[in-house]
Write an enzyme that holds these catalytic residues in place. Structure first.
Site, PDB file in Angstrom:
ATOM      1  N   TRP A   1      -2.570   3.382  -5.754  1.00  0.00           N
ATOM      2  CA  TRP A   1      -3.838   4.047  -6.143  1.00  0.00           C
ATOM      3  C   TRP A   1      -3.691   4.846  -7.438  1.00  0.00           C
ATOM      4  O   TRP A   1      -4.381   5.850  -7.637  1.00  0.00           O
ATOM      5  CB  TRP A   1      -4.344   4.969  -5.024  1.00  0.00           C
ATOM      6  N   GLY A   2      -2.768   4.435  -8.293  1.00  0.00           N
ATOM      7  CA  GLY A   2      -2.544   5.168  -9.542  1.00  0.00           C
ATOM      8  C   GLY A   2      -1.545   6.307  -9.400  1.00  0.00           C
ATOM      9  O   GLY A   2      -1.136   6.900 -10.404  1.00  0.00           O
TER      10      GLY A   2
ATOM     11  N   ASP B   1      -9.693   3.709  -3.894  1.00  0.00           N
ATOM     12  CA  ASP B   1     -10.438   2.524  -3.454  1.00  0.00           C
ATOM     13  C   ASP B   1     -11.832   2.427  -4.056  1.00  0.00           C
ATOM     14  O   ASP B   1     -12.572   3.412  -4.145  1.00  0.00           O
ATOM     15  CB  ASP B   1     -10.601   2.546  -1.926  1.00  0.00           C
TER      16      ASP B   1
ATOM     17  N   ASP C   1       0.827  -1.208   0.000  1.00  0.00           N
ATOM     18  CA  ASP C   1       0.000   0.000   0.000  1.00  0.00           C
ATOM     19  C   ASP C   1       0.865   1.263   0.000  1.00  0.00           C
ATOM     20  O   ASP C   1       2.101   1.192  -0.031  1.00  0.00           O
ATOM     21  CB  ASP C   1      -0.931  -0.063   1.228  1.00  0.00           C
TER      22      ASP C   1
HETATM   23  C1  GLA Z   1      -5.895   1.411   1.193  1.00  0.00           C
HETATM   24  C2  GLA Z   1      -6.005   0.401   0.073  1.00  0.00           C
HETATM   25  C3  GLA Z   1      -7.163  -0.534   0.343  1.00  0.00           C
HETATM   26  C4  GLA Z   1      -6.930  -1.248   1.669  1.00  0.00           C
HETATM   27  C5  GLA Z   1      -6.748  -0.225   2.772  1.00  0.00           C
HETATM   28  C6  GLA Z   1      -6.298  -0.868   4.074  1.00  0.00           C
HETATM   29  O1  GLA Z   1      -6.993   2.264   1.232  1.00  0.00           O
HETATM   30  O2  GLA Z   1      -6.174   1.051  -1.167  1.00  0.00           O
HETATM   31  O3  GLA Z   1      -7.323  -1.462  -0.706  1.00  0.00           O
HETATM   32  O4  GLA Z   1      -5.792  -2.071   1.554  1.00  0.00           O
HETATM   33  O5  GLA Z   1      -5.766   0.750   2.436  1.00  0.00           O
HETATM   34  O6  GLA Z   1      -6.093   0.068   5.085  1.00  0.00           O
END
Ligand code: GLA
Length: 389
Positions: free
Chosen positions: A180-181, A202, A146
């Site tokens: 996340w891109g 997300d 992450d």
């Molecule tokens: C981020 C990720 C999610 C998940 C959460 C966990 O938001 O993008 O997919 O793994 O963290 O805290």
């Protein structure tokens, strides 16, 4: 002994960079986050592994059981090692890996390329070698990495440190980049040993979220390759926030995008409609096939869209999407979806099973927030027609 350099030959992975585990097809499995968030323990993971096998999902290709955020204790141990939360994972991760492996499945784990995870637990920035070697020694097969608490440091550098550390363990661990891109992971991902990379923020369990993410996939198709997958985030099918029609659309589109198919629901309490969607072998086959490109948007007319992808046997898969609030007829043709556009085609609706032929036009009545998903084969190519079964 496994040699991580020779085991990893994704065509677009950077020359000279040792890639860790490989994912020649989009990874399929389950992840704890969408349904359970931080409310996880080892019983849930074991019961999910049991459920995947009991429901026959493993036979369809779902193989990863991925633990997301919140598996770790709030503090590292005296030697600086990450350790599982003693109250919720008393048996430890290695025992859990053994349990999952004994079922013929694989275990995934989670950390962040930051000082803490998104839930504020210890993460792996500047601990990459120590943590990667712990994951490998526990028998972990997949790492979702992450992007929270990144200290403002460049993504490429942070992800590269973990990619190198994973490769150095000698264990095949699929490296799932979750920035996340941010930082264009579709560019740096393959260069640091990633097999998949999140393209977007997300997902949520709503139609608007699925459509918003879908729009952000358009144009990214040029970056995926066999072994390096754009990841529009995990599935929400079965979590209750959408209708069956919407979930079928979500699954069909993710399949067409060659997205990882990571289930996000409670496998232990799966209803028959959910199982039916997730078990459609012909839709899964579209997802797992590499015909030279992931699915892409071919045409837009207001709320009506046509998405298609080439299949390795020369056929094409097509999703006719209706984003609107009323039933509409969505029409395209074989040339638009990438076939040569002449002759006769055999057409199969992958949800209804209905078969037909066409000399070019492909048209269907599509419910609101729904899709019709078909596959079209050129009838004149010997052997192709017989594949419609
Ligand atoms: C981020 C990720 C999610 C998940 C959460 C966990 O938001 O993008 O997919 O793994 O963290 O805290």
């Amino acid at each position: 002994m496994h040699n991580p350099t020779t085991a990893s030959s994704g065509v677009a992975h950077a020359a000279g960079f040792a890639v860790t585990g490989r994912a020649d097809t989009p990874p399929m499995g389950w992840n704890s986050w969408n349904k359970f968030a931080g409310d996880i323990d080892e019983d849930l993971i074991k019961q999910t592994a049991d459920g995947i096998v009991a429901e026959g999902l493993d036979q369809l290709g779902y193989e990863y059981v991925n633990i997301d955020d919140c598996w770790m204790a709030p503090e590292r141990d005296a030697d600086g090692n990450l350790r599982p939360a003693p109250d919720r994972f008393p048996g430890g991760i290695a025992a859990l890996a053994d349990y999952v492996h004994a079922k013929g499945l694989k275990l995934g784990i989670y950390s962040s390329a930051g000082t803490c995870t998104c839930e504020g637990l210890p993460a792996s920035l500047d601990h990459e070698v120590q943590d990667a070697s712990a994951f490998a020694s526990w028998g972990v097969d997949f790492l979702k990495y992450d992007n929270c608490h990144d200290e403002g440091r460049p993504a490429r550098e942070r992800y590269q440190a973990m990619g190198k550390a994973l490769a150095a363990t000698g264990r095949e661990i699929v490296f799932s980049i979750c920035s996340w891109g941010l930082g264009e992971p579709w560019i740096f991902g393959p260069e640091v040993g990633g097999s998949l990379w999140r393209t977007t923020p997300d997902i949520a369990d709503s139609w608007d979220s699925v459509m918003e993410i879908l729009d952000q996939q358009a144009g990214l198709e040029k970056y995926s390759f066999q072994g390096g997958w754009n990841d529009p985030d995990m599935l929400e099918v079965g979590n209750g926030g959408m209708t069956g029609t919407e979930y079928r659309a979500h699954f069909s589109l993710w399949a067409l995008l060659n997205a990882p198919l990571l289930l996000g629901h409670d496998v232990r309490a799966m209803d028959s409609d959910t199982k039916k969607i997730l078990s459609n072998r012909e839709v899964i086959a579209v997802n797992q096939d590499w015909g030279g490109s992931q699915g892409r948007r071919m045409a837009v007319d207001g709320d009506r869209e046509v998405w298609a992808k080439p299949m390795s046997d020369g056929s094409a898969a097509v999703v006719l999407l209706n984003r609107g609030e009323a039933t509409r007829t969505v029409t395209t043709d074989t040339a638009t979806i990438g076939l040569d556009g002449s002759g006769t085609y055999a057409l199969k609706d992958l949800w209804s099973g209905e078969q037909s032929t066409t000399s070019g036009e492909i048209s269907a009545s599509v419910p609101p927030h729904g899709v019709v998903m078909c596959r079209a084969w050129h009838s004149r190519v010997p052997g192709r027609r017989s594949e419609v079964s």
